[in-house]
Enzyme design. Structure first.
Site, PDB file in Angstrom:
ATOM      1  N   SER A  46       0.833  -1.200   0.000  1.00  0.00           N
ATOM      2  CA  SER A  46       0.000   0.000   0.000  1.00  0.00           C
ATOM      3  C   SER A  46       0.870   1.253   0.000  1.00  0.00           C
ATOM      4  CB  SER A  46      -0.891   0.023   1.245  1.00  0.00           C
ATOM      5  OG  SER A  46      -1.750  -1.079   1.265  1.00  0.00           O
ATOM      6  N   HIS A  62      -1.043   3.390   4.736  1.00  0.00           N
ATOM      7  CA  HIS A  62      -0.511   2.784   5.964  1.00  0.00           C
ATOM      8  C   HIS A  62      -0.692   3.748   7.142  1.00  0.00           C
ATOM      9  CE1 HIS A  62       2.256  -0.176   3.599  1.00  0.00           C
ATOM     10  NE2 HIS A  62       1.161  -0.765   3.995  1.00  0.00           N
ATOM     11  N   SER A  96       3.985  -7.336   2.220  1.00  0.00           N
ATOM     12  CA  SER A  96       5.408  -7.008   2.380  1.00  0.00           C
ATOM     13  C   SER A  96       5.887  -7.106   3.826  1.00  0.00           C
ATOM     14  CB  SER A  96       5.641  -5.577   1.903  1.00  0.00           C
ATOM     15  OG  SER A  96       4.924  -4.677   2.744  1.00  0.00           O
ATOM     16  N   GLU A 110      -0.703 -14.257   5.694  1.00  0.00           N
ATOM     17  CA  GLU A 110      -0.556 -14.033   4.256  1.00  0.00           C
ATOM     18  C   GLU A 110      -0.701 -15.393   3.577  1.00  0.00           C
ATOM     19  OE1 GLU A 110       0.008 -11.446   1.957  1.00  0.00           O
ATOM     20  OE2 GLU A 110      -0.056 -13.185   0.635  1.00  0.00           O
ATOM     21  N   GLY A 134      -6.433 -15.581   5.640  1.00  0.00           N
ATOM     22  CA  GLY A 134      -6.683 -14.500   6.588  1.00  0.00           C
ATOM     23  C   GLY A 134      -8.146 -14.280   6.894  1.00  0.00           C
ATOM     24  N   THR A 164      -8.957 -12.891  -1.242  1.00  0.00           N
ATOM     25  CA  THR A 164      -9.466 -13.948  -2.132  1.00  0.00           C
ATOM     26  C   THR A 164      -9.171 -15.346  -1.601  1.00  0.00           C
ATOM     27  OG1 THR A 164      -7.341 -14.028  -3.253  1.00  0.00           O
ATOM     28  CG2 THR A 164      -9.013 -12.552  -4.181  1.00  0.00           C
TER      29      THR A 164
HETATM   30  N1  SAH Z   1      -0.415  -4.292   4.005  1.00  0.00           N
HETATM   31  C1  SAH Z   1       0.174  -5.072   2.938  1.00  0.00           C
HETATM   32  C2  SAH Z   1      -0.866  -5.288   1.848  1.00  0.00           C
HETATM   33  C3  SAH Z   1      -0.420  -6.197   0.765  1.00  0.00           C
HETATM   34  S1  SAH Z   1      -1.628  -6.421  -0.539  1.00  0.00           S
HETATM   35  C4  SAH Z   1       1.349  -4.268   2.377  1.00  0.00           C
HETATM   36  O1  SAH Z   1       1.227  -3.049   2.345  1.00  0.00           O
HETATM   37  O2  SAH Z   1       2.350  -4.868   1.963  1.00  0.00           O
HETATM   38  C5  SAH Z   1      -2.721  -7.578   0.210  1.00  0.00           C
HETATM   39  C6  SAH Z   1      -2.144  -8.922   0.525  1.00  0.00           C
HETATM   40  O3  SAH Z   1      -3.237  -9.736   0.931  1.00  0.00           O
HETATM   41  C7  SAH Z   1      -1.476  -9.652  -0.640  1.00  0.00           C
HETATM   42  O4  SAH Z   1      -0.156  -9.968  -0.293  1.00  0.00           O
HETATM   43  C8  SAH Z   1      -2.334 -10.913  -0.831  1.00  0.00           C
HETATM   44  O5  SAH Z   1      -1.573 -12.061  -1.193  1.00  0.00           O
HETATM   45  C9  SAH Z   1      -2.958 -11.064   0.541  1.00  0.00           C
HETATM   46  N2  SAH Z   1      -4.210 -11.831   0.571  1.00  0.00           N
HETATM   47  C10 SAH Z   1      -5.263 -11.769  -0.280  1.00  0.00           C
HETATM   48  N3  SAH Z   1      -6.237 -12.624   0.107  1.00  0.00           N
HETATM   49  C11 SAH Z   1      -5.801 -13.235   1.246  1.00  0.00           C
HETATM   50  C12 SAH Z   1      -6.338 -14.220   2.128  1.00  0.00           C
HETATM   51  N4  SAH Z   1      -7.549 -14.765   1.926  1.00  0.00           N
HETATM   52  N5  SAH Z   1      -5.603 -14.608   3.188  1.00  0.00           N
HETATM   53  C13 SAH Z   1      -4.364 -14.080   3.417  1.00  0.00           C
HETATM   54  N6  SAH Z   1      -3.793 -13.157   2.623  1.00  0.00           N
HETATM   55  C14 SAH Z   1      -4.502 -12.726   1.543  1.00  0.00           C
END
Ligand code: SAH
Length: 200
Positions: free
Chosen positions: A31, A36, A60, A86, A120, A193
């Protein structure tokens, strides 16, 4: 946020300090710093020394690290705990490397920061209830499992909705367990997802 070097959490270090989302591979993004900041600001009252935090879609690991700094108190005081979840295994691995490169290897080793590979949407009941829950990807509807894992008092910051009509939503649970939901502002997040392996 100044304690966490975003250059350790991006793929392209030259753009590390731009106020934009950036690709982190596997069609995901870190993001933008202002998002953030919004998330941390809205959760701040629930992020004291000793607090328990869940970061869903930790990506990340950047915000996971910010939360760690906010909940890890003084020497000898209560130690907080931040659980990141994640579901893309390569991103899980990479985020642990990022957190180590950023100087927080000890927190990973002693469990003050834990990055779990999993869905998640189900949260991680073992580490809860959580004083603060951050969700970094948007589900179509509020996941009940996450509301259940919120402490009272506790707060969740979560983008909700289908692509094109997502709204950041605050879910507050009070000491009596009453839940209040408030819509904040429109956003564009990647979707929360099924795991890539489920999709085949
Ligand atoms: N706050 C993080 C956001 C990353 S984007 C950052 O700033 O780095 C969102 C993340 O959610 C992705 O890495 C994606 O793989 C993860 N994600 C999507 N669906 C998910 C799920 N059902 N369970 C766990 N992680 C998931």
């Amino acid at each position: 946020m100044l304690k966490v070097d975003r250059a350790n959490y991006v793929r392209n270090r030259e753009d590390a300090y731009d106020d934009h989302p950036q690709p982190i591979g596997h069609s995901q993004t870190i993001s933008a710093p202002h998002m953030h900041a919004h998330a941390a600001q809205h959760l701040l009252n629930f992020l004291g020394p000793g607090s328990k935090v869940l970061d869903v879609g930790s990506g990340s690991g950047y915000l996971t690290a910010v939360f760690h700094h906010l909940v890890s108190g003084e020497e000898g005081g209560p130690k907080g705990k931040v659980v990141g979840i994640e579901h893309i295994p390569q991103i899980v691995q990479w985020s642990r490397e990022n957190i180590r490169r950023d100087g927080l290897g000890e927190a990973l080793d002693n469990g003050e920061i834990e990055i779990i590979e999993g869905d998640g949407r189900l949260g991680s009941p073992a580490g809860g209830p959580y004083d603060a829950i951050h969700v970094g990807a948007a589900p179509p509807e509020l996941p009940q499992a996450l509301i259940d894992q919120l402490a009272g008092p506790g707060r969740m910051f979560i983008p909700v909705g289908k692509r094109g009509s997502q709204v950041v939503t605050l879910v507050d649970k009070d000491a009596e367990g009453r839940v209040r939901v408030e819509d904040l502002f429109g956003v564009k997040y990647v979707p929360l997802t099924d795991s890539p392996t489920d999709r085949g």
